[in-house]
Structures are given as structure tokens and as C-alpha cells.
Design an enzyme around this catalytic site. Structure first.
Site, PDB file in Angstrom:
ATOM      1  N   CYS A 143       0.913  -1.189   0.131  1.00 20.04           N
ATOM      2  CA  CYS A 143      -0.003   0.141  -0.055  1.00 20.04           C
ATOM      3  C   CYS A 143       0.874   1.414  -0.037  1.00 20.04           C
ATOM      4  CB  CYS A 143      -1.083  -0.035   1.151  1.00 20.04           C
ATOM      5  SG  CYS A 143      -0.065   0.427   2.739  1.00 20.04           S
ATOM      6  N   GLY A 144       0.402   2.309   0.388  1.00 18.84           N
ATOM      7  CA  GLY A 144       1.062   3.833   0.428  1.00 18.84           C
ATOM      8  C   GLY A 144       2.108   3.681   1.354  1.00 18.84           C
TER       9      GLY A 144
END
Length: 217
Positions: A143-144
Site C-alpha cells: 500500500c502507500g
């Protein structure tokens, strides 16, 4: 009246008292508590992969990348060939309470980060099973920032996936060359950032680059 009392006493008997030992205890469903993603990493049940290791791990160990970011982040930048199942999706509810929450979110978070008002993807596990039906597959969850992927590995581990990897710190810590092929108009490390903070970051990067050029002169 006195002659009727014995008959009334005979009709209205006290209720039958059942001994406690004969009563069945109420059935309760077992409580299943999912192990947190952090505990899975600490215990070694899920492998922590540094961004600088990702290219080698993907090339030599057979991992597939599972991107759990929302679609608007993925559109900015993504690993070519990666699978995509968002853990959070945009909340389509336009009820009065939700609209109020969205307005507050926009004022305090949305304008600064560019993030939309979201909700859990209720079909996350089902969609992952459709994308990766073999639960013995090696899956690198990304994810980020690394927080949403921690939540995702907890859900997936509980669903039977036992060969999971977690990208430490998420794409925010990735640098050029950490992944083999990147698609999209942005760098991976900037894809999570939006709104006013995106332009501020770009300004800081520009100033930093300008400062290095000045030092080298």
C-alpha cells in the site's frame, strides 16, 4: 367463601421449580480474534520485505504483488502486472450524516491530502480469493504507507493465506529501481500524497534539488 378456598388453592399451584443442574446453559458462538498484522510480522508468520529488496524477491522467489490501495492512488502509479484489490473503497452514501462527515473530512483532511471519504471493502477477502485462488501462493501485500497492508495481511492470514509478505513502510519508502516496471504518471512514493500537501512536497523536492546543484557549483 371459606369452602371455596381449598379449591382455589388446589387450582392455583405454584410454578414448577426446575433444579439449576437440569437447565442447559445458553449456547455461545466461539469468539475468533484475528491476529494483528504487527504481531504476524513480529512472530515471523508474515515476511517483512524492504522496498530495496522487492525487485530481487519478485524476480527470484515467485511473489506476486497485491496492491490494496484505493483506485485513485493506483491510477497515479503502480507496479506493472500487480494485482489490485482495494481494502477501502469510496463511500457512495449521500445521507445527511454521511454528507456532514464528508464535509468535515474535506475541510480537515481532503483538501490537504487529496484523500476521499472511504469505507471498508466488504468483499475484500472474496475478491482476493478470485484473484489468487491458490492460498499457498506467495503474495507481497503493498500500500502507500504500510498501514493498510498491515490490516490486509491480518484479514488474509485469517482466511488461510500463509505465504504472505508485507512491504515495509509501503511505497512511500520506495526509490527509483526498487521495482522492475512502473506504470502511471507519478513516482510510487508520491502516489499516496494529494491535495495541497502534494504541491508542498513538490516544492520541497525542487528546493532540495536546487540546493544540491548550488553546492556542486
Amino acid at each position: 367463601m371459606t369452602l371455596l378456598l381449598p379449591q382455589l388453592n388446589h387450582i392455583h399451584k405454584p410454578p414448577l421449580v426446575v433444579p439449576y443442574r437440569n437447565l442447559r446453559k445458553p449456547y455461545r458462538l466461539p469468539v475468533i480474534s484475528a491476529v494483528s498484522g504487527k504481531d504476524l510480522i513480529i512472530s515471523g508468520k508474515v515476511r517483512a520485505v524492504e522496498p530495496k529488496e522487492a525487485k530481487t524477491v519478485l524476480a527470484t522467489e515467485g511473489y506476486v504483488v497485491l496492491d490494496v490501495r484505493p483506485v485513485w492512488e493506483r491510477e497515479k502509479s503502480r507496479v506493472k502486472g500487480s494485482l489490485h484489490v482495494p481494502l477501502f473503497v469510496e463511500d457512495p452514501d449521500n445521507g445527511l450524516i454521511t454528507l456532514l462527515k464528508k464535509w468535515i473530512h474535506l475541510g480537515y483532511i481532503g483538501l490537504w491530502t487529496g484523500q476521499k471519504f472511504t469505507m471498508f471493502n466488504d468483499e475484500f477477502n472474496l475478491q482476493v480469493v478470485e484473484a489468487v485462488p491458490d492460498k499457498q501462493s506467495k503474495v507481497l501485500v503493498v500500500c502507500g504507507e504500510g498501514l493498510r497492508s498491515l490490516m490486509a495481511i491480518s484479514k488474509l492470514h485469517g482466511d488461510g493465506y500463509k505465504s504472505l509478505g508485507w512491504l515495509t513502510g509501503g511505497f512511500n519508502r520506495a526509490t527509483e529501481g526498487d521495482f522492475p516496471d512502473i506504470e502511471g504518471p507519478e513516482e510510487l512514493r508520491f502516489a499516496t500524497i494529494g491535495g495541497a500537501s502534494y504541491y508542498l512536497l513538490k516544492l520541497l523536492v525542487l528546493l532540495q534539488s536546487f540546493g544540491k546543484e548550488k553546492e556542486n557549483r
